[in-house]
Motif scaffolding. Structure first.
Motif, PDB file in Angstrom:
ATOM      1  N   ILE A   7       0.808  -1.219   0.000  1.00  0.00           N
ATOM      2  CA  ILE A   7       0.000   0.000   0.000  1.00  0.00           C
ATOM      3  C   ILE A   7       0.848   1.280   0.000  1.00  0.00           C
ATOM      4  O   ILE A   7       1.671   1.488   0.893  1.00  0.00           O
ATOM      5  N   ASP A   8       0.619   2.090  -1.009  1.00  0.00           N
ATOM      6  CA  ASP A   8       1.097   3.479  -1.091  1.00  0.00           C
ATOM      7  C   ASP A   8       2.612   3.661  -0.956  1.00  0.00           C
ATOM      8  O   ASP A   8       3.067   4.677  -0.406  1.00  0.00           O
ATOM      9  N   MET A   9       3.372   2.734  -1.476  1.00  0.00           N
ATOM     10  CA  MET A   9       4.829   2.892  -1.416  1.00  0.00           C
ATOM     11  C   MET A   9       5.270   3.738  -2.614  1.00  0.00           C
ATOM     12  O   MET A   9       5.893   3.281  -3.551  1.00  0.00           O
ATOM     13  N   GLN A  10       4.931   5.019  -2.501  1.00  0.00           N
ATOM     14  CA  GLN A  10       5.147   5.987  -3.555  1.00  0.00           C
ATOM     15  C   GLN A  10       6.279   6.939  -3.186  1.00  0.00           C
ATOM     16  O   GLN A  10       6.609   7.105  -2.013  1.00  0.00           O
ATOM     17  N   VAL A  84      -9.130   7.264  -1.697  1.00  0.00           N
ATOM     18  CA  VAL A  84      -9.385   7.343  -0.262  1.00  0.00           C
ATOM     19  C   VAL A  84      -8.436   6.349   0.407  1.00  0.00           C
ATOM     20  O   VAL A  84      -7.827   5.521  -0.277  1.00  0.00           O
ATOM     21  N   PRO A  85      -8.293   6.388   1.718  1.00  0.00           N
ATOM     22  CA  PRO A  85      -7.345   5.477   2.358  1.00  0.00           C
ATOM     23  C   PRO A  85      -7.592   3.988   2.092  1.00  0.00           C
ATOM     24  O   PRO A  85      -6.650   3.219   1.949  1.00  0.00           O
ATOM     25  N   ASP A  86      -8.832   3.563   2.026  1.00  0.00           N
ATOM     26  CA  ASP A  86      -9.189   2.152   1.900  1.00  0.00           C
ATOM     27  C   ASP A  86      -9.024   1.659   0.457  1.00  0.00           C
ATOM     28  O   ASP A  86      -9.694   2.143  -0.454  1.00  0.00           O
ATOM     29  N   SER A 118      -7.270   1.008   7.434  1.00  0.00           N
ATOM     30  CA  SER A 118      -8.597   1.004   6.810  1.00  0.00           C
ATOM     31  C   SER A 118      -8.735  -0.138   5.805  1.00  0.00           C
ATOM     32  O   SER A 118      -9.794  -0.778   5.730  1.00  0.00           O
ATOM     33  N   THR A 119      -7.685  -0.436   5.069  1.00  0.00           N
ATOM     34  CA  THR A 119      -7.724  -1.544   4.114  1.00  0.00           C
ATOM     35  C   THR A 119      -7.841  -2.882   4.846  1.00  0.00           C
ATOM     36  O   THR A 119      -8.612  -3.759   4.433  1.00  0.00           O
TER      37      THR A 119
END
Length: 184
Positions: A7-10, A84-86, A118-119
């Protein structure tokens, strides 16, 4: 085989608050897990946050929205874009997993108390066997509702406590690596 959800490893996650986060080894841990999943030819899903706020580091076309080079998806790995976060909301991620017969996920990434939590909550609520790897996630320091400054480690630990046993099982990266073929 269990799906690895990153998740979100940007790139933008490496910029503003790097000094006030915990688990500075998280990227190396995630890379280790990613390499193992790739060796096993197991499913990997990369989640990318795309902001709806103009000027955000995660606005389309900005360099911050790109995946960190060492954690970039391969052509055969699924990419989910969320606003969104999820990672399950408005992305069809649950459908993608079900179509492939996937019933369990290992979640890593950022941030523990936001997109990861949230995920993981939704994954658990949808009936997926859900595992969160605390040494493969991290959080940032944050002021709580009462105005008390909480360290990144405190924020991280509380998010994991919120998930443990109800929505997900909390396992170390070594446990995930050792049991990768049997987690489902």
């Amino acid at each position: 085989m269990t799906t690895l959800l990153i998740i979100d490893m940007q790139v933008g996650m490496t910029w503003p608050k790097a000094e006030v986060r915990n688990n500075h080894q998280a990227e190396a841990t995630i890379a280790r897990l990613l390499n193992e999943w790739r060796l096993r030819k197991a499913p990997v899903v990369h989640v990318r946050h795309i902001s709806r706020t103009p000027g955000s580091s995660f606005w389309p076309g900005q360099p911050g929205v790109e995946f960190q080079p060492e954690l970039s998806p391969l052509a055969n790995e699924h990419v989910v874009e969320k606003n969104v976060p999820d990672a399950f909301i408005n992305t069809a991620l649950d459908r993608w997993l079900h179509v492939r017969g996937q019933s369990s996920v290992v979640i890593v990434g950022v941030s523990t108390n936001n997109s990861v939590e949230s995920t993981a909550r939704t994954a658990g609520n949808l009936g997926f066997k859900t595992f969160v790897v605390p040494d493969g996630t991290y959080a940032y320091a944050k002021t709580d509702f009462n105005g008390v400054e909480r360290s990144a480690e405190e924020v991280h630990a509380m998010a994991l406590a919120n998930l443990d046993g109800e929505y997900a099982s909390i396992i170390s990266s070594d446990e995930a690596l050792n049991a990768a073929h049997t987690l489902g």
